[in-house]
Design a protein around this motif. Structure first.
Motif, PDB file in Angstrom:
ATOM      1  N   ASN A  46      37.092  12.594  50.277  1.00  0.00           N
ATOM      2  CA  ASN A  46      36.284  13.800  50.089  1.00  0.00           C
ATOM      3  C   ASN A  46      37.145  15.012  50.434  1.00  0.00           C
ATOM      4  O   ASN A  46      38.037  14.930  51.263  1.00  0.00           O
ATOM      5  CB  ASN A  46      35.056  13.774  50.984  1.00  0.00           C
ATOM      6  N   TYR A  47      36.842  16.148  49.819  1.00  0.00           N
ATOM      7  CA  TYR A  47      37.656  17.338  50.066  1.00  0.00           C
ATOM      8  C   TYR A  47      36.822  18.610  49.966  1.00  0.00           C
ATOM      9  O   TYR A  47      35.737  18.628  49.395  1.00  0.00           O
ATOM     10  CB  TYR A  47      38.821  17.419  49.074  1.00  0.00           C
ATOM     11  N   ILE A  48      37.373  19.668  50.544  1.00  0.00           N
ATOM     12  CA  ILE A  48      36.902  21.028  50.306  1.00  0.00           C
ATOM     13  C   ILE A  48      38.075  21.759  49.679  1.00  0.00           C
ATOM     14  O   ILE A  48      39.240  21.414  49.931  1.00  0.00           O
ATOM     15  CB  ILE A  48      36.412  21.724  51.597  1.00  0.00           C
ATOM     16  N   ALA A  49      37.783  22.747  48.839  1.00  0.00           N
ATOM     17  CA  ALA A  49      38.860  23.421  48.119  1.00  0.00           C
ATOM     18  C   ALA A  49      38.547  24.880  47.881  1.00  0.00           C
ATOM     19  O   ALA A  49      37.392  25.259  47.695  1.00  0.00           O
ATOM     20  CB  ALA A  49      39.091  22.733  46.774  1.00  0.00           C
ATOM     21  N   GLY A  50      39.584  25.680  47.882  1.00  0.00           N
ATOM     22  CA  GLY A  50      39.515  27.043  47.388  1.00  0.00           C
ATOM     23  C   GLY A  50      39.909  26.991  45.925  1.00  0.00           C
ATOM     24  O   GLY A  50      40.840  26.264  45.552  1.00  0.00           O
ATOM     25  N   VAL A  51      39.204  27.731  45.073  1.00  0.00           N
ATOM     26  CA  VAL A  51      39.417  27.650  43.631  1.00  0.00           C
ATOM     27  C   VAL A  51      39.754  29.027  43.078  1.00  0.00           C
ATOM     28  O   VAL A  51      39.110  30.020  43.418  1.00  0.00           O
ATOM     29  CB  VAL A  51      38.144  27.123  42.922  1.00  0.00           C
ATOM     30  N   LEU A  52      40.768  29.074  42.216  1.00  0.00           N
ATOM     31  CA  LEU A  52      41.137  30.272  41.476  1.00  0.00           C
ATOM     32  C   LEU A  52      41.254  29.866  40.017  1.00  0.00           C
ATOM     33  O   LEU A  52      41.997  28.942  39.687  1.00  0.00           O
ATOM     34  CB  LEU A  52      42.468  30.848  41.974  1.00  0.00           C
ATOM     35  N   GLY A  53      40.488  30.520  39.156  1.00  0.00           N
ATOM     36  CA  GLY A  53      40.514  30.188  37.734  1.00  0.00           C
ATOM     37  C   GLY A  53      40.622  31.444  36.889  1.00  0.00           C
ATOM     38  O   GLY A  53      40.195  32.524  37.297  1.00  0.00           O
ATOM     39  N   ALA A  54      41.203  31.297  35.713  1.00  0.00           N
ATOM     40  CA  ALA A  54      41.304  32.402  34.766  1.00  0.00           C
ATOM     41  C   ALA A  54      41.101  31.853  33.365  1.00  0.00           C
ATOM     42  O   ALA A  54      41.521  30.739  33.057  1.00  0.00           O
ATOM     43  CB  ALA A  54      42.662  33.092  34.875  1.00  0.00           C
ATOM     44  N   ALA A  55      40.433  32.641  32.518  1.00  0.00           N
ATOM     45  CA  ALA A  55      40.182  32.224  31.142  1.00  0.00           C
ATOM     46  C   ALA A  55      40.493  33.386  30.207  1.00  0.00           C
ATOM     47  O   ALA A  55      40.236  34.547  30.529  1.00  0.00           O
ATOM     48  CB  ALA A  55      38.742  31.768  30.972  1.00  0.00           C
ATOM     49  N   GLY A  56      41.052  33.057  29.059  1.00  0.00           N
ATOM     50  CA  GLY A  56      41.435  34.059  28.070  1.00  0.00           C
ATOM     51  C   GLY A  56      40.397  34.239  26.983  1.00  0.00           C
ATOM     52  O   GLY A  56      39.261  33.778  27.106  1.00  0.00           O
ATOM     53  N   PRO A  57      40.791  34.890  25.882  1.00  0.00           N
ATOM     54  CA  PRO A  57      39.852  35.151  24.791  1.00  0.00           C
ATOM     55  C   PRO A  57      39.418  33.858  24.094  1.00  0.00           C
ATOM     56  O   PRO A  57      40.139  32.860  24.092  1.00  0.00           O
ATOM     57  CB  PRO A  57      40.645  36.049  23.846  1.00  0.00           C
ATOM     58  N   SER A  58      38.237  33.890  23.488  1.00  0.00           N
ATOM     59  CA  SER A  58      37.706  32.694  22.835  1.00  0.00           C
ATOM     60  C   SER A  58      38.522  32.338  21.596  1.00  0.00           C
ATOM     61  O   SER A  58      39.040  33.208  20.897  1.00  0.00           O
ATOM     62  CB  SER A  58      36.241  32.902  22.457  1.00  0.00           C
ATOM     63  N   ILE A  59      38.631  31.033  21.366  1.00  0.00           N
ATOM     64  CA  ILE A  59      39.300  30.557  20.145  1.00  0.00           C
ATOM     65  C   ILE A  59      38.274  30.040  19.136  1.00  0.00           C
ATOM     66  O   ILE A  59      38.581  29.871  17.970  1.00  0.00           O
ATOM     67  CB  ILE A  59      40.345  29.463  20.466  1.00  0.00           C
ATOM     68  N   LEU A  60      37.044  29.813  19.624  1.00  0.00           N
ATOM     69  CA  LEU A  60      35.940  29.380  18.759  1.00  0.00           C
ATOM     70  C   LEU A  60      34.644  29.744  19.459  1.00  0.00           C
ATOM     71  O   LEU A  60      34.462  29.423  20.631  1.00  0.00           O
ATOM     72  CB  LEU A  60      36.020  27.860  18.549  1.00  0.00           C
ATOM     73  N   LYS A  61      33.739  30.459  18.751  1.00  0.00           N
ATOM     74  CA  LYS A  61      32.463  30.833  19.365  1.00  0.00           C
ATOM     75  C   LYS A  61      31.424  31.111  18.302  1.00  0.00           C
ATOM     76  O   LYS A  61      31.753  31.416  17.161  1.00  0.00           O
ATOM     77  CB  LYS A  61      32.616  32.032  20.291  1.00  0.00           C
ATOM     78  N   SER A  62      30.148  31.018  18.724  1.00  0.00           N
ATOM     79  CA  SER A  62      29.050  31.361  17.820  1.00  0.00           C
ATOM     80  C   SER A  62      28.894  32.883  17.782  1.00  0.00           C
ATOM     81  O   SER A  62      29.297  33.588  18.714  1.00  0.00           O
ATOM     82  CB  SER A  62      27.759  30.687  18.270  1.00  0.00           C
ATOM     83  N   ASP A  63      28.302  33.399  16.713  1.00  0.00           N
ATOM     84  CA  ASP A  63      28.154  34.847  16.540  1.00  0.00           C
ATOM     85  C   ASP A  63      27.207  35.482  17.546  1.00  0.00           C
ATOM     86  O   ASP A  63      27.291  36.677  17.805  1.00  0.00           O
ATOM     87  CB  ASP A  63      27.646  35.154  15.126  1.00  0.00           C
ATOM     88  N   ASN A  64      26.308  34.711  18.130  1.00  0.00           N
ATOM     89  CA  ASN A  64      25.301  35.269  19.033  1.00  0.00           C
ATOM     90  C   ASN A  64      25.740  35.291  20.492  1.00  0.00           C
ATOM     91  O   ASN A  64      24.932  35.538  21.371  1.00  0.00           O
ATOM     92  CB  ASN A  64      23.999  34.478  18.911  1.00  0.00           C
ATOM     93  N   MET A  65      27.016  35.060  20.763  1.00  0.00           N
ATOM     94  CA  MET A  65      27.480  34.965  22.149  1.00  0.00           C
ATOM     95  C   MET A  65      28.629  35.935  22.406  1.00  0.00           C
ATOM     96  O   MET A  65      29.589  35.977  21.642  1.00  0.00           O
ATOM     97  CB  MET A  65      27.923  33.537  22.432  1.00  0.00           C
ATOM     98  N   TYR A  66      28.513  36.723  23.501  1.00  0.00           N
ATOM     99  CA  TYR A  66      29.597  37.605  23.908  1.00  0.00           C
ATOM    100  C   TYR A  66      30.516  36.867  24.876  1.00  0.00           C
ATOM    101  O   TYR A  66      30.050  36.226  25.819  1.00  0.00           O
ATOM    102  CB  TYR A  66      29.060  38.876  24.596  1.00  0.00           C
ATOM    103  N   VAL A  67      31.824  36.953  24.642  1.00  0.00           N
ATOM    104  CA  VAL A  67      32.807  36.346  25.531  1.00  0.00           C
ATOM    105  C   VAL A  67      33.851  37.411  25.864  1.00  0.00           C
ATOM    106  O   VAL A  67      34.480  37.972  24.968  1.00  0.00           O
ATOM    107  CB  VAL A  67      33.493  35.126  24.875  1.00  0.00           C
ATOM    108  N   ALA A  68      34.016  37.696  27.156  1.00  0.00           N
ATOM    109  CA  ALA A  68      35.019  38.677  27.590  1.00  0.00           C
ATOM    110  C   ALA A  68      36.423  38.176  27.246  1.00  0.00           C
ATOM    111  O   ALA A  68      36.661  36.967  27.188  1.00  0.00           O
ATOM    112  CB  ALA A  68      34.899  38.907  29.088  1.00  0.00           C
ATOM    113  N   ASP A  69      37.351  39.102  27.024  1.00  0.00           N
ATOM    114  CA  ASP A  69      38.723  38.714  26.693  1.00  0.00           C
ATOM    115  C   ASP A  69      39.444  38.050  27.862  1.00  0.00           C
ATOM    116  O   ASP A  69      40.325  37.229  27.665  1.00  0.00           O
ATOM    117  CB  ASP A  69      39.529  39.925  26.231  1.00  0.00           C
TER     118      ASP A  69
END
Length: 139
Positions: free
Chosen positions: A64-87
């Motif tokens: 078992n563990y505890i963790a600090g998490v750092l994540g980053a995500a870029g612009p969408s490569i595939l998405k539906s028209d009704n959804m906003y995704v930040a760059d």
């Protein structure tokens, strides 16, 4: 420390219901988005000695563990028209998890915790975590 470069997915379900006097309107829709992401975790496995004393495996960080998490995500490569995704989205969080190795090769990891995402000069609460099932290659 764990570092990965997953493909991040999002699923949206939205339902609207309006009632004014005798008029009633209901609408629902689904949305999706996929984008590249990176994830870094600094983990502390806190029960390895206890597992050893009970005769359980600790190979390949089974514990078992505890963790600090750092994540980053870029612009969408595939998405539906009704959804906003930040760059760009940055996420900070903490997670509790369980990692196990079964046999010599099969691995499973489950983790969950609270986080905060930052995008477009905004911030919001977001859950962090995931489920990983894998097969270890090599010796």
């Amino acid at each position: 420390m764990r570092f990965s470069g997953p493909l991040s997915g999002s699923l949206l379900y939205s339902k609207t219901s309006i009632t004014i006097n005798d008029y009633h309107h209901e609408d629902s829709e689904w949305g999706y988005a996929f984008r590249p992401a990176v994830d870094m975790q600094v983990r502390h496995y806190y029960n390895l000695n206890k597992r050893l004393q009970k005769g359980k495996k600790i190979a390949h960080n089974s514990g078992n563990y505890i963790a600090g998490v750092l994540g980053a995500a870029g612009p969408s490569i595939l998405k539906s028209d009704n959804m906003y995704v930040a760059d760009f989205t940055l996420t900070l969080g903490a997670m509790w998890g369980i990692q196990r190795t079964y046999g010599e090769r099969f691995m499973m990891n489950v983790g969950i915790g609270p986080g905060v995402s930052f995008y477009d000069s905004q911030s919001e609460f977001t859950p962090v975590g995931g489920i990983t099932v894998g097969f270890r290659l090599g010796k």
